[in-house]
Write a protein that holds these residues in place. Structure first.
Motif, PDB file in Angstrom:
ATOM      1  N   ASN A 125     -34.755  -9.084  -0.203  1.00 48.44           N
ATOM      2  CA  ASN A 125     -33.591  -9.892   0.161  1.00 48.44           C
ATOM      3  C   ASN A 125     -33.176  -9.656   1.603  1.00 48.44           C
ATOM      4  OD1 ASN A 125     -31.999 -11.620  -2.030  1.00 48.44           O
ATOM      5  ND2 ASN A 125     -33.067  -9.957  -3.103  1.00 48.44           N
ATOM      6  N   ALA A 126     -33.325  -8.424   2.074  1.00 53.19           N
ATOM      7  CA  ALA A 126     -33.025  -8.131   3.476  1.00 53.19           C
ATOM      8  C   ALA A 126     -33.966  -8.909   4.392  1.00 53.19           C
ATOM      9  CB  ALA A 126     -33.128  -6.629   3.742  1.00 53.19           C
ATOM     10  N   LEU A 127     -35.244  -8.963   4.042  1.00 54.13           N
ATOM     11  CA  LEU A 127     -36.193  -9.740   4.839  1.00 54.13           C
ATOM     12  C   LEU A 127     -35.838 -11.225   4.830  1.00 54.13           C
ATOM     13  CD1 LEU A 127     -39.773  -8.314   4.132  1.00 54.13           C
ATOM     14  CD2 LEU A 127     -38.225  -7.795   6.034  1.00 54.13           C
ATOM     15  N   ARG A 128     -35.470 -11.742   3.678  1.00 53.98           N
ATOM     16  CA  ARG A 128     -35.135 -13.165   3.595  1.00 53.98           C
ATOM     17  C   ARG A 128     -33.900 -13.478   4.435  1.00 53.98           C
ATOM     18  NH1 ARG A 128     -36.053 -16.293  -2.030  1.00 53.98           N
ATOM     19  NH2 ARG A 128     -35.496 -17.942  -0.550  1.00 53.98           N
ATOM     20  N   TRP A 129     -32.968 -12.572   4.477  1.00 55.09           N
ATOM     21  CA  TRP A 129     -31.787 -12.802   5.307  1.00 55.09           C
ATOM     22  C   TRP A 129     -32.165 -12.787   6.786  1.00 55.09           C
ATOM     23  CZ3 TRP A 129     -28.934  -8.861   8.176  1.00 55.09           C
ATOM     24  CH2 TRP A 129     -27.842  -9.413   8.875  1.00 55.09           C
ATOM     25  N   HIS A 130     -32.914 -11.793   7.199  1.00 54.22           N
ATOM     26  CA  HIS A 130     -33.286 -11.690   8.610  1.00 54.22           C
ATOM     27  C   HIS A 130     -34.156 -12.860   9.056  1.00 54.22           C
ATOM     28  CE1 HIS A 130     -31.723  -7.947  10.255  1.00 54.22           C
ATOM     29  NE2 HIS A 130     -32.006  -7.330   9.120  1.00 54.22           N
ATOM     30  N   VAL A 131     -35.148 -13.218   8.261  1.00 48.01           N
ATOM     31  CA  VAL A 131     -36.119 -14.228   8.679  1.00 48.01           C
ATOM     32  C   VAL A 131     -35.638 -15.635   8.375  1.00 48.01           C
ATOM     33  CG1 VAL A 131     -38.491 -15.066   8.373  1.00 48.01           C
ATOM     34  CG2 VAL A 131     -38.031 -12.592   8.432  1.00 48.01           C
ATOM     35  N   GLY A 132     -35.026 -15.830   7.219  1.00 52.81           N
ATOM     36  CA  GLY A 132     -34.587 -17.165   6.814  1.00 52.81           C
ATOM     37  C   GLY A 132     -33.142 -17.471   7.116  1.00 52.81           C
ATOM     38  N   GLY A 133     -32.336 -16.432   7.363  1.00 52.64           N
ATOM     39  CA  GLY A 133     -30.947 -16.643   7.747  1.00 52.64           C
ATOM     40  C   GLY A 133     -30.011 -16.997   6.621  1.00 52.64           C
ATOM     41  N   THR A 134     -30.396 -16.738   5.374  1.00 51.31           N
ATOM     42  CA  THR A 134     -29.536 -17.104   4.241  1.00 51.31           C
ATOM     43  C   THR A 134     -28.598 -15.962   3.885  1.00 51.31           C
ATOM     44  OG1 THR A 134     -31.381 -16.452   2.806  1.00 51.31           O
ATOM     45  CG2 THR A 134     -31.076 -18.811   3.220  1.00 51.31           C
ATOM     46  N   ALA A 135     -27.304 -16.219   4.019  1.00 53.15           N
ATOM     47  CA  ALA A 135     -26.300 -15.185   3.763  1.00 53.15           C
ATOM     48  C   ALA A 135     -26.336 -14.693   2.327  1.00 53.15           C
ATOM     49  CB  ALA A 135     -24.910 -15.724   4.094  1.00 53.15           C
ATOM     50  N   ALA A 136     -26.702 -15.560   1.388  1.00 52.06           N
ATOM     51  CA  ALA A 136     -26.746 -15.145  -0.014  1.00 52.06           C
ATOM     52  C   ALA A 136     -27.729 -13.995  -0.208  1.00 52.06           C
ATOM     53  CB  ALA A 136     -27.123 -16.327  -0.902  1.00 52.06           C
ATOM     54  N   ASN A 137     -28.835 -14.019   0.520  1.00 49.64           N
ATOM     55  CA  ASN A 137     -29.799 -12.922   0.419  1.00 49.64           C
ATOM     56  C   ASN A 137     -29.260 -11.650   1.056  1.00 49.64           C
ATOM     57  OD1 ASN A 137     -32.003 -15.510   0.787  1.00 49.64           O
ATOM     58  ND2 ASN A 137     -32.334 -14.057  -0.873  1.00 49.64           N
ATOM     59  N   GLY A 138     -28.573 -11.770   2.176  1.00 44.08           N
ATOM     60  CA  GLY A 138     -27.956 -10.598   2.784  1.00 44.08           C
ATOM     61  C   GLY A 138     -26.915  -9.986   1.857  1.00 44.08           C
ATOM     62  N   ASP A 139     -26.122 -10.840   1.252  1.00 48.08           N
ATOM     63  CA  ASP A 139     -25.098 -10.354   0.313  1.00 48.08           C
ATOM     64  C   ASP A 139     -25.747  -9.630  -0.863  1.00 48.08           C
ATOM     65  OD1 ASP A 139     -23.175 -11.537   1.933  1.00 48.08           O
ATOM     66  OD2 ASP A 139     -22.924 -13.300   0.640  1.00 48.08           O
ATOM     67  N   CYS A 140     -26.868 -10.174  -1.349  1.00 43.46           N
ATOM     68  CA  CYS A 140     -27.556  -9.551  -2.479  1.00 43.46           C
ATOM     69  C   CYS A 140     -28.092  -8.181  -2.095  1.00 43.46           C
ATOM     70  CB  CYS A 140     -28.687 -10.455  -2.959  1.00 43.46           C
ATOM     71  SG  CYS A 140     -29.607  -9.776  -4.366  1.00 43.46           S
ATOM     72  N   ALA A 141     -28.717  -8.087  -0.929  1.00 45.49           N
ATOM     73  CA  ALA A 141     -29.248  -6.794  -0.485  1.00 45.49           C
ATOM     74  C   ALA A 141     -28.147  -5.746  -0.427  1.00 45.49           C
ATOM     75  CB  ALA A 141     -29.921  -6.946   0.878  1.00 45.49           C
ATOM     76  N   VAL A 142     -27.012  -6.110   0.131  1.00 46.55           N
ATOM     77  CA  VAL A 142     -25.893  -5.176   0.240  1.00 46.55           C
ATOM     78  C   VAL A 142     -25.333  -4.825  -1.136  1.00 46.55           C
ATOM     79  CG1 VAL A 142     -23.485  -5.031   0.997  1.00 46.55           C
ATOM     80  CG2 VAL A 142     -25.262  -5.710   2.605  1.00 46.55           C
ATOM     81  N   ARG A 143     -25.288  -5.807  -2.010  1.00 48.25           N
ATOM     82  CA  ARG A 143     -24.800  -5.546  -3.365  1.00 48.25           C
ATOM     83  C   ARG A 143     -25.653  -4.483  -4.053  1.00 48.25           C
ATOM     84  NH1 ARG A 143     -24.600 -10.441  -4.589  1.00 48.25           N
ATOM     85  NH2 ARG A 143     -26.501 -10.715  -5.811  1.00 48.25           N
ATOM     86  N   ILE A 144     -26.963  -4.557  -3.877  1.00 52.45           N
ATOM     87  CA  ILE A 144     -27.865  -3.568  -4.477  1.00 52.45           C
ATOM     88  C   ILE A 144     -27.660  -2.196  -3.852  1.00 52.45           C
ATOM     89  CG2 ILE A 144     -30.283  -2.938  -4.814  1.00 52.45           C
ATOM     90  CD1 ILE A 144     -30.906  -6.000  -4.686  1.00 52.45           C
ATOM     91  N   LEU A 145     -27.619  -2.144  -2.541  1.00 47.64           N
ATOM     92  CA  LEU A 145     -27.463  -0.863  -1.844  1.00 47.64           C
ATOM     93  C   LEU A 145     -26.147  -0.193  -2.190  1.00 47.64           C
ATOM     94  CD1 LEU A 145     -28.780  -1.990   1.662  1.00 47.64           C
ATOM     95  CD2 LEU A 145     -30.021  -0.633  -0.034  1.00 47.64           C
ATOM     96  N   ASN A 146     -25.075  -0.966  -2.198  1.00 42.74           N
ATOM     97  CA  ASN A 146     -23.765  -0.396  -2.527  1.00 42.74           C
ATOM     98  C   ASN A 146     -23.680   0.061  -3.975  1.00 42.74           C
ATOM     99  OD1 ASN A 146     -22.719  -0.742   0.046  1.00 42.74           O
ATOM    100  ND2 ASN A 146     -21.643  -2.650  -0.431  1.00 42.74           N
ATOM    101  N   ALA A 147     -24.303  -0.685  -4.871  1.00 47.15           N
ATOM    102  CA  ALA A 147     -24.254  -0.323  -6.291  1.00 47.15           C
ATOM    103  C   ALA A 147     -24.905   1.044  -6.514  1.00 47.15           C
ATOM    104  CB  ALA A 147     -24.952  -1.392  -7.121  1.00 47.15           C
ATOM    105  N   TRP A 148     -26.027   1.281  -5.867  1.00 43.24           N
ATOM    106  CA  TRP A 148     -26.706   2.559  -6.055  1.00 43.24           C
ATOM    107  C   TRP A 148     -25.992   3.706  -5.347  1.00 43.24           C
ATOM    108  CZ3 TRP A 148     -30.540   4.122  -9.239  1.00 43.24           C
ATOM    109  CH2 TRP A 148     -31.210   3.133  -9.951  1.00 43.24           C
ATOM    110  N   SER A 149     -25.487   3.466  -4.161  1.00 49.17           N
ATOM    111  CA  SER A 149     -24.830   4.567  -3.442  1.00 49.17           C
ATOM    112  C   SER A 149     -23.532   4.990  -4.106  1.00 49.17           C
ATOM    113  CB  SER A 149     -24.574   4.181  -1.983  1.00 49.17           C
ATOM    114  OG  SER A 149     -23.590   3.175  -1.869  1.00 49.17           O
ATOM    115  N   SER A 150     -22.955   4.111  -4.914  1.00 52.75           N
ATOM    116  CA  SER A 150     -21.721   4.453  -5.626  1.00 52.75           C
ATOM    117  C   SER A 150     -22.000   5.063  -7.000  1.00 52.75           C
ATOM    118  CB  SER A 150     -20.848   3.210  -5.798  1.00 52.75           C
ATOM    119  OG  SER A 150     -21.460   2.272  -6.666  1.00 52.75           O
TER     120      SER A 150
END
Length: 418
Positions: A125-150
């Protein structure tokens, strides 16, 4: 919504202390589309960068900008690599993380597959956000990272807990590095998780090797833990940890150190120098895995200004040529390999190369080909053959549902083609 929307700004890229690149072809990544990649010298540094480059693990700004421009233009092989990424279900922004407080690999209650699946999803999802520019993918990547770190507090199990901590450690840090500066990403909490949960296992393994003989464990065990320590060092701007990984690569006592990972060299074999990999007498699946683990370590170091790829007379390239040649069904020399096992270093030997899993497909070759051939303009005949025989590379979830399909993040065609 575009990747550069105001509320999702990324920090200004930081350039390492290395100054202008001196090795031939090294500016290619940045210049291909006018990107501002970290620039490197061909020499090996004695210490970590005074200022770390971000993003500066598997990908720099040059890689990202090039992929973005080429995909937008519909150019191959980037477009084919992009289609491989978007076809993977883990790259979809609807992915739901399943964070665990305890991850266990090896033993009753084994659940580490949940972790590596979520890491693959965060990275994709991080790659899709960087390369494709879709915020939904960036949001998903962060959602996963935050869920695990918490949630995550422990990685445990039998000896394989060190594999879980190593493999998941460097991959998780790479996903986080790509999301650095994204609105809502709790980077500090993620760093704390990496330092408190992953690093102690990585460090403990390299220091004690699970109380076994230092050569008991195969090269990949060392390598994934070395890569995790390096990635954590970069993520946390911790020079001591970065140096720990680099120093072990050069001088470590275990099988992940370069001279132990490549114990025998062969000059001018049908015109090419080759190096026997430490696991070649074991099987080819783990041997090819080693290309991915050492490749990740070298690529991360390269993006911080250290050329481990070329260290010790390009010893790693010679090994990659050897492994690629054999796995393309050609003959290679083999020297009897003897090592110490168990707690008492009981001697074992392998007298022939193993044909087990010969030709197995893993997405590790694009990174190596585009470095040695396109950055450095070297003849990498066998590496190139392997690279193009499996292109475009996929990633986690494309090569089986078991752990071996997630030992590397993949998508090298998309991110490394030059």
């Amino acid at each position: 919504m575009s990747r550069t929307s105001p509320h999702r700004n990324l920090p200004t890229p930081q350039v390492s202390r290395r100054g202008l690149l001196k090795t031939a072809g090294g500016l290619t990544a940045a210049l291909a589309v006018g990107g501002s990649a970290a620039v490197l010298t061909g020499s090996t540094a004695d210490a970590a960068p005074a200022t770390f480059t971000h993003p500066g693990m598997l990908h720099n700004w040059g890689d990202i900008n090039r992929a973005k421009a080429r995909v937008a233009a519909g150019n191959d092989p980037w477009a084919s690599g992009w289609r491989r990424l978007t076809a993977n279900g883990r790259s979809h922004s609807t992915w739901t993380p399943r964070p665990q407080a305890t991850v266990l690999r090896g033993g009753t209650g084994d659940n580490y597959g949940i972790l590596y699946s979520d890491i693959a999803a965060a990275y994709q999802n991080a790659l899709r956000w960087h390369v494709g520019g879709t915020a939904a993918n960036g949001d998903c990547a962060v959602r996963i990272l935050n869920a695990w770190s918490s949630t995550l507090t422990e990685v445990t199990g039998n000896a394989e807990r060190y594999l879980a901590a190593g493999l998941s450690g460097w991959q998780f840090a790479n996903a986080a590095e790509l999301m650095r500066g994204y609105a809502g990403f709790d980077l500090n909490r993620f760093k704390t998780m990496m330092l408190n949960v992953f690093y102690p296992l990585n460090d403990g393994f390299l220091r004690k090797h699970n109380d076994a003989c230092i050569t008991n464990y195969w090269a990949n065990w060392d390598l994934c833990n070395m890569a995790s320590i390096m990635a954590i060092g970069i993520l946390c701007d911790d020079g001591a940890k970065y140096d720990q990984a680099v120093n072990y690569f050069k001088n470590g006592g275990g099988n992940g150190a370069i001279r132990r990972a490549v114990p025998f060299l062969y000059s001018n074999v049908e015109g090419y120098d080759l190096g026997q990999w430490q696991e070649s007498g074991r099987d080819q699946a783990h041997t090819i895995m080693g290309m991915g683990q050492m490749g990740a370590l070298c690529e991360m170091a390269w993006n911080q200004g250290d050329d481990l790829y070329s260290y010790d007379g390009r010893r790693f390239m010679k090994a990659a040529q050897y492994v690629a040649k054999y796995n393309r069904n050609m003959n290679v020399p083999f020297t009897t390999y003897t090592w110490g096992t168990g707690q008492n270093c009981a001697q074992r030997s392998q007298t022939v190369i193993s044909p087990s899993s010969r030709g197995e497909v893993r997405p590790v070759w694009a990174m190596l080909h585009y470095h040695y051939n396109r950055r450095l303009h070297l003849d990498d005949k066998y590496i190139a053959d392997m690279c193009f025989s499996i292109a475009p590379e996929g990633g986690g979830g494309d090569y089986g549902s078991g752990s071996s399909g997630f030992d590397q993040l993949g998508f090298g065609t998309l991110m490394y083609a030059k």
